[in-house]
Design a protein around this motif. Structure first.
Motif, short mmCIF file in Angstrom:
data_model
loop_
_atom_site.label_atom_id
_atom_site.label_comp_id
_atom_site.label_asym_id
_atom_site.label_seq_id
_atom_site.Cartn_x
_atom_site.Cartn_y
_atom_site.Cartn_z
N UNK A 188 22.26 8.39 -15.33
CA UNK A 188 22.06 6.88 -14.71
C UNK A 188 20.80 6.36 -15.33
N UNK A 189 21.08 4.94 -16.07
CA UNK A 189 19.97 4.29 -16.33
C UNK A 189 19.18 3.81 -15.35
N UNK A 246 15.08 4.49 -22.06
CA UNK A 246 15.74 4.32 -21.05
C UNK A 246 15.74 5.64 -19.98
N UNK A 247 15.43 5.42 -18.91
CA UNK A 247 14.84 6.56 -17.85
C UNK A 247 16.14 7.02 -17.10
N UNK A 248 16.87 7.65 -18.01
CA UNK A 248 18.23 8.26 -17.46
C UNK A 248 17.94 9.50 -16.42
N UNK A 249 18.63 9.54 -15.18
CA UNK A 249 18.29 10.65 -14.03
C UNK A 249 19.47 10.88 -13.57
N UNK A 250 19.17 11.82 -12.51
CA UNK A 250 20.38 11.99 -11.52
C UNK A 250 19.78 11.69 -10.22
N UNK A 251 21.00 11.66 -9.30
CA UNK A 251 20.65 11.20 -7.97
C UNK A 251 21.53 11.97 -7.08
#
Length: 683
Positions: A188-189, A246-251
């Motif tokens: 996720x961006x 882009x700071x992609x990550x998980x939630x």
């Protein structure tokens, strides 16, 4: 006295056609030329240009700053309602947005996450109260947002996501919960660092009933401290293969509560007592309607990928027109790279495909604007839009990767230098083929639509009529596979290779071959899958799986035909005769390259004789010769200024080096001081 016969004066050779670069550039800019040009000016602004080699943390902060600047002065809100500061101009908005790839693909995608996904989900899936309460901050980037759809365990299978939103009638809240590790939201961006809220997709459960996937607005972080709110956690994806701005990550959500009003309820609502209502009765249709409102992501990726291919070809063709290598035809002059046939074979078919993709994208963008403006917003129009986007996005994104890699190789070691952008663009564009819909999954959707349309043709036909049609198709296929059909082609050509070529280079012949391949593949696929209608679920799934490759190839053939038709239609808009002739050659190169690529199919199915099949490659080679003098004009017509291209090899620096070297050797020869080659000395 002997009579003399007066010989006719030979006709003067026809003048070589010339490309009117300025008028062609206007055609390529399309309906929203003003928006594209303004965006390209932004892309050339040093404030928005990518700084190569920037560490990930700095790159992320730079892109966030750029996003804020765009919000303040970039005119990026055209797709939003006029009442909220937009102008309800959907096509114009995307035409502008997709040009940002020339500045930095990370900026283009970050903008897409913020406005094309997060804010657009609020607008299209929410209702007036959401628009008033949530949209202004999403539009201004006061609330950087994430689009939390994809999960670790399901990827493209959105219908099967596992995150739940369970309604608590006692508190009038939804409880958002991630039940296991595979349900974590992923890739996720804005999730890793910047996002303070998200549109979260979850299975909506109320009164013990699962009503399928719905979207809710969920706060993530404290706006001041940027710390996660209670119950929310996540993980930074860290360094990626590209798009590191882009700071992609998980939630992950542990029983996070949000008010009932945070359900984006345009297509499904829950009353205070937990009663569920929807204007769309069918859960399946409701699901696809919700996802269909977000089709703009695929539309914009199609355009951005085509633009990346244009940038690559500007660099590679310019370099190929200036770089000299090997003295094959002269002791005094080395040969320009683009004069070599193989170099032409590498680049010019890709140039033809880029033009075809650009013209097809313009049609897609106009359909998108027509549907989202409400001018032609029917169920069929939306299905057509979704199908066209699903067909073209795979073609353009795969094409961009092929073009960037081929351009890199065609530029030799210079292509590997970061200053020429090809390697970094290739890395950034890599993920375009799998986000906003994995390309292979999208093509299966296209194939299923083709089968559905094929089936509708027989909706009112009895079983006997269907059987007769299938028998006719079988007989037709059998005829094409017989020596008789091939013999008819040979007789028609009378053994003349030029006549064979003439049969293939015409627009109608190309259209017939490309269309027949699609029609035949759809018919064969429909016949193969017909037993699935009466089979068990497991047997039907197994049958589809056995024909999955055929599904994908059928959809690809359809997409190629769409591009060819778009190119052919665009030719009718070209007023300058020279430009029209050159573009006609370029269209023929595209069409015959498609036929050459699939010669095995045409031979196996008897659509071409061996004699005609042989002429395909020979005519492609002739077209390369015709087009070679116009290659630079054709890439110059893309209309990108040097500050948007930002590739050293496209600035003329190589020509200066080559001219300096040639001047040096000319001076040596003129002065008589040039050393004598050993092999020229006599013993």
């Amino acid at each position: 006295m002997t009579a003399t016969t007066e010989r006719p004066t030979p006709a003067a050779p026809a003048p070589e056609p010339a490309v009117d670069v300025a008028s062609l550039a206007t055609v390529l800019l399309g309906r929203w030329a003003e928006m594209r040009l303004a965006a390209r000016t932004l892309a050339g602004d040093p404030r928005f240009a990518r700084i190569e080699g920037l560490p990930m943390a700095e790159h992320r902060e730079r892109v966030l700053t750029q996003l804020m600047t765009l919000a303040a002065e970039g005119d990026v809100l055209r797709a939003f309602p006029t009442a909220l500061g937009g102008s309800d101009q959907h096509g114009a908005s995307l035409a502008r947005f997709e040009e940002l790839v020339a500045a930095d693909p990370s900026l283009q995608i970050k903008a897409g996450v913020q406005w094309g996904l997060f804010a657009s989900a609020i607008m299209h899936l929410g209702t007036a109260p959401h628009h008033e309460r949530l949209l202004p901050d999403a539009m201004s980037v006061a609330v950087p947002g994430a689009f939390a759809m994809t999960e670790v365990g399901h990827g493209s299978d959105v219908a099967s996501i596992a995150t739940t939103a369970t309604y608590d009638a006692g508190t009038h809240e939804f409880v958002i919960h991630t039940p296991f590790r595979g349900a974590w939201k992923e890739f996720l961006g804005n999730a890793a660092k910047h996002g303070t809220a998200a549109v979260v997709f979850a299975q909506l459960i109320t009164q013990g009933v699962n009503h399928g996937v719905h979207a809710l607005y969920v706060p993530l972080r404290d706006p001041q401290t940027k710390e996660f709110l209670p119950g929310v956690s996540g993980k930074d994806d860290g360094l990626k293969g590209g798009l590191n701005g882009i700071d992609n990550g998980q939630l992950c959500f542990d029983h996070v509560r949000v008010p009932r009003e945070n359900l984006l309820n345009r297509y499904g609502d829950v009353a205070e007592d937990g009663t569920y209502t929807s204007p769309i009765a069918s859960p399946g249709r409701r699901f696809f309607t919700m996802l269909g409102t977000l089709v703009q992501g695929r539309v914009s990726l199609d355009g951005a990928a085509n633009n990346a291919a244009k940038i690559a070809l500007v660099a590679a063709v310019t370099h190929g027109n200036q770089r000299r290598q090997f003295a094959g035809s002269s002791d005094a002059e080395e040969t320009v790279l683009l004069d070599y046939q193989q170099h032409q074979r590498r680049l010019l078919p890709l140039l033809a495909e880029t033009y075809a993709g650009a013209f097809a994208h313009e049609r897609l963008l106009e359909l998108f604007d027509s549907v989202f403006s409400g001018r032609t917003d029917t169920d069929e129009d939306r299905q057509d839009l979704e199908t066209l986007a699903a067909a073209l996005k795979p073609m353009s994104t795969w094409h961009a990767l092929t073009t960037l890699q081929t351009a890199r190789e065609a530029c030799g070691g210079a292509g590997f230098m970061v200053e020429n952008r090809l390697t970094s663009l290739r890395a950034d564009l890599d993920v375009y083929v799998t986000f906003e819909g994995d390309n292979t999954v999208l093509l299966q959707l296209v194939a299923k639509r083709l089968l559905a349309d094929y089936g509708r043709e027989f909706k009112d036909v009895d079983a006997g009529g269907v059987a007769r049609y299938i028998a006719t198709r079988a007989a037709d296929a059998a005829l094409h596979r017989t020596p008789l059909q091939r013999a008819l082609q040979i007789l028609a050509d009378q053994g003349d290779a030029r006549r064979s070529v003439g049969q293939l280079r015409g627009a109608e012949a190309q259209r017939d071959l490309l269309t027949d391949r699609v029609d035949s593949m759809v018919a064969e696929l429909a016949a193969a899958l017909r037993p699935a209608t009466k089979a068990s679920r497991a047997d039907a799934a197994a049958l589809f799986n056995r024909h999955q490759h055929q599904l994908i190839e059928t959809a690809r053939a359809h997409a190629e035909l769409v591009q060819w038709e778009a190119f052919t239609a665009a030719l009718t808009t070209i007023e300058d005769p020279g430009t029209a002739r050159v573009l006609g050659w370029l269209r023929d190169l595209f069409g015959l390259t498609l036929i050459e690529r699939n010669l095995a199919w045409y031979l196996i199915h008897g659509r071409l004789s061996v004699g005609r099949a042989r002429t395909v490659t020979s005519y492609v080679d002739r077209l390369l010769t015709h087009l070679r003098p116009h290659a630079q004009d054709l890439v110059d017509a893309f209309g990108y200024a040097p500050e948007a291209i930002r590739a050293t090899i496209a600035t003329g620096a190589e020509r200066e080096r080559q001219d300096e070297a040639r001047a040096h050797y000319r001076a040596q020869r003129a002065s008589g001081t040039a050393p004598v080659p050993e092999k020229s000395r006599t013993s």
